[in-house]
Design an enzyme around this catalytic site. Sequence first.
Site, PDB file in Angstrom:
ATOM      1  N   GLN A 244      68.157  37.732  86.830  1.00 14.98           N
ATOM      2  CA  GLN A 244      69.420  37.809  87.452  1.00 14.98           C
ATOM      3  C   GLN A 244      70.012  39.187  87.365  1.00 14.98           C
ATOM      4  O   GLN A 244      69.578  40.364  86.674  1.00 14.98           O
ATOM      5  CB  GLN A 244      70.488  37.077  87.000  1.00 14.98           C
ATOM      6  N   ALA A 365      76.734  46.545  73.741  1.00 16.38           N
ATOM      7  CA  ALA A 365      76.308  47.695  73.346  1.00 16.38           C
ATOM      8  C   ALA A 365      74.676  47.837  73.372  1.00 16.38           C
ATOM      9  O   ALA A 365      74.074  46.788  72.947  1.00 16.38           O
ATOM     10  CB  ALA A 365      76.705  48.083  71.753  1.00 16.38           C
ATOM     11  N   LEU A 367      70.985  48.267  71.998  1.00 12.01           N
ATOM     12  CA  LEU A 367      70.260  48.382  70.846  1.00 12.01           C
ATOM     13  C   LEU A 367      69.717  49.928  70.821  1.00 12.01           C
ATOM     14  O   LEU A 367      69.264  50.283  72.055  1.00 12.01           O
ATOM     15  CB  LEU A 367      69.307  47.387  70.776  1.00 12.01           C
ATOM     16  N   ASP A 433      68.989  28.151  77.262  1.00  8.98           N
ATOM     17  CA  ASP A 433      67.721  29.154  77.897  1.00  8.98           C
ATOM     18  C   ASP A 433      67.352  30.342  76.617  1.00  8.98           C
ATOM     19  O   ASP A 433      67.532  31.398  76.753  1.00  8.98           O
ATOM     20  CB  ASP A 433      68.593  29.596  78.880  1.00  8.98           C
ATOM     21  N   GLU A 438      63.684  38.049  69.411  1.00  9.82           N
ATOM     22  CA  GLU A 438      63.234  39.199  69.106  1.00  9.82           C
ATOM     23  C   GLU A 438      63.577  39.709  67.342  1.00  9.82           C
ATOM     24  O   GLU A 438      64.574  39.218  67.000  1.00  9.82           O
ATOM     25  CB  GLU A 438      63.755  40.383  69.945  1.00  9.82           C
TER      26      GLU A 438
END
Length: 565
Positions: A244, A365, A367, A433, A438
Site C-alpha cells: 500500500q 522514525a 531506523l 498480518d 526483523e
Amino acid sequence: MMRQNLVRSTRSIYLCLACLSLALHLLLAFFCFSVLQTACVPSSSSSSSSSSSIPRTDRRQRQSISHSSSSPAASSSRKLPTIPQNEEHHKLLNQKEKDSFWDATEGEKKQIGGLIQKVKGRSKLEVLFKHPLYNLPPQVLQDDDWLLRLKATTEQTSEKDSEEEGKDDSIDADSDWQSASEEEGYEKVAWTKEVETHPPWLRFHLGISRWELYDRKDPNLAQLTHYLARQRVLGAVQKTGGTQLKLLMSFPNYGQALLKPMRQSRDAETDVNLFYFSDFERHNAEIAAFHLDRALGFNRIPPVVGRLINVTSEIREITTDHRMSRTFFTSPAGNVCFYGQCEYYCSTEHPVCGQPHVLEVSLAAMLPDLSLAPRRSWRSPWRRSYSRTKLAKWEKDSAYCDTVKHTPPYNHGTRLVDLIDMAILDFLMSNMDRHHYETFEKFGNETFLLHLDNGRAFGRHSQDEPSILVPLTQCCRISRSTLLRLRLLSLPGFRLSDVMRESLGQDPLAGVAPLLSEANLSALDRRLASVLQAVQSCQEHHTDVIYNDLEGYDMINSTITDIFV
C-alpha cells in the site's frame, strides 16, 4: 432674564456631559470588541470559503464542514489558509499554522491529562512506569552491544594537526565526529562528541542496543516525536516495496520518517467478509501500536507520532518523485488527492485526499540506513498462507510447536518467548498480518525482535481472533517479565484501556479526535483477560510454562511477589 440664561447654560452643560458619556461608552465598547476579536480570531485565518478546516473522524462530526468547524476541537485548532499566489508567503503562513496547531494540541493534551487526574486522582501511566517491573536494573553493555558508534575521520585529524602544533596524531576529546557511511544523509555531516549537538533522530539511532530499541526514560524520545510533529518537511517521495501507499519524508538535518496516510475514519470497522490481507492500513493503528508496545514494556517499535500534513505544500510542491506527482488531482468536492503507485489501493478509485489540503498521517522514525545497520528478515513460523483456500501447516498440526522448538534459532535463548511476546502484542491489537519480523544482523540471534509494520491492527473491535494467539497456546511458553506486566495491567488500579487512553492523549492528533475508539479500548481489556486465561490453561497442563528472565533480580522479585500468584 438671568434665571433663563442660567437654565440655558445648565442645559448646555448637561447636554455636553451626556454627549461625552455616550462617546466614552462607544469608545469602550469598540475597544472591548477589538480585544475579543484579537483573542478569538486567528490573524492568519483566511475568510475565503475554500480555507481548509481540521479533518474530523468522529461519525457525528463528519456530517458537514460547518458542524466540524463549530465543534470545540475545531475552534481550538487553527484553519490552514488557502494556497496564495506568492510561494514564499504561502510557506510562511503554512509554517505559522502548523505551529499554532501544535500549540492548540498541547492545550488539548493538558486538558486530557488534567481530566484523567481529576477523575482518577492520579496518572495511571506515570504510576505504571514507576513500578519496579518497568525499572529493572540495566544490563551492563559492552562496545559490541551498541548498534552504532560515530567514528572520527582522518581529514579532521589532519586538519587539527596542521592547525595546532604539539598535538599527537590521536583524536582528542574536542574533535568532531561523523559517520563513515557514504550514503546520502550521512556524507559530510559532522557533529561534536557532545550528545546535545546531535539531532534527535541521530540520538535515537545511537541509543539502539542489543536488548532494546530505545530507553523509555530517555528524554530524547519526547524530543524526537516533537521533531517529527513540527519540523519543516523538505522532501516527500513514495517508498518502494510493500502493498500500500506510504511515503518517505525528509526533514532538516537529514532526518527521515515513514508516512502512512489516513484512509478511513477511526471508528470504521473492517468488513467481516474481507480477508486480513485486503484491508486498508490505518495511520492511527501505527500510532496506537507504538503506545501499546511501550505500555507492555517491550520497547521494540520505533517512535510514531501523528501529524496534519498539507498535501499541496508539503507533498505535491516539493516531491521529486515524478511518477507519484502524476497521480495528483482535484476531486469533484474540491479536495486535493493522489494515489501513487503500489500493489493494492493505488488508483483513482482509492485516492488519498486532503480536506481540502489537510491530511492526517502517522510518522514513524526511520531506523538506521541498511548500509550502516543491516537487518535480517525472518519468516514467522506461524505465518499465514495468504491464500483464500489453503491453510498453513500450523493451522492443521496441533503439535506444530514441537517442531519449532527444535529448529534454530528457536531451540535456545529467548527467541521463542520473544516471538510469543510479539504474538501477544498482535492479539491485543488484532493484527493478523505478521508474516515476517526483523532483527539487526550485528547482534546475531541474541537480540530483540523488531515489531514493524502495524498498519492493519485495530481493524475489528467487536470480535477477537484467537488464531493470532496460537504461538502461546501451542507452545505454552511465556517470559516471566511479560506475564507479570500483563497481570499488572489487568488490575483495576491500572487497567490497560485506561493506560492506553492516557498515553494516546499525549499525541498531537488527540486534539482532533481520540486515536482509538472506546470500543477498541474496551477490546484491549477483553483480550488481555483472554491472554491470561490462556496462560492459566497452559499452567494446568504443563510445568515449564514460565521462562524466568528475571533471575538475579532479587529486589525486583521480592517486590512483585504479590502480583505473581
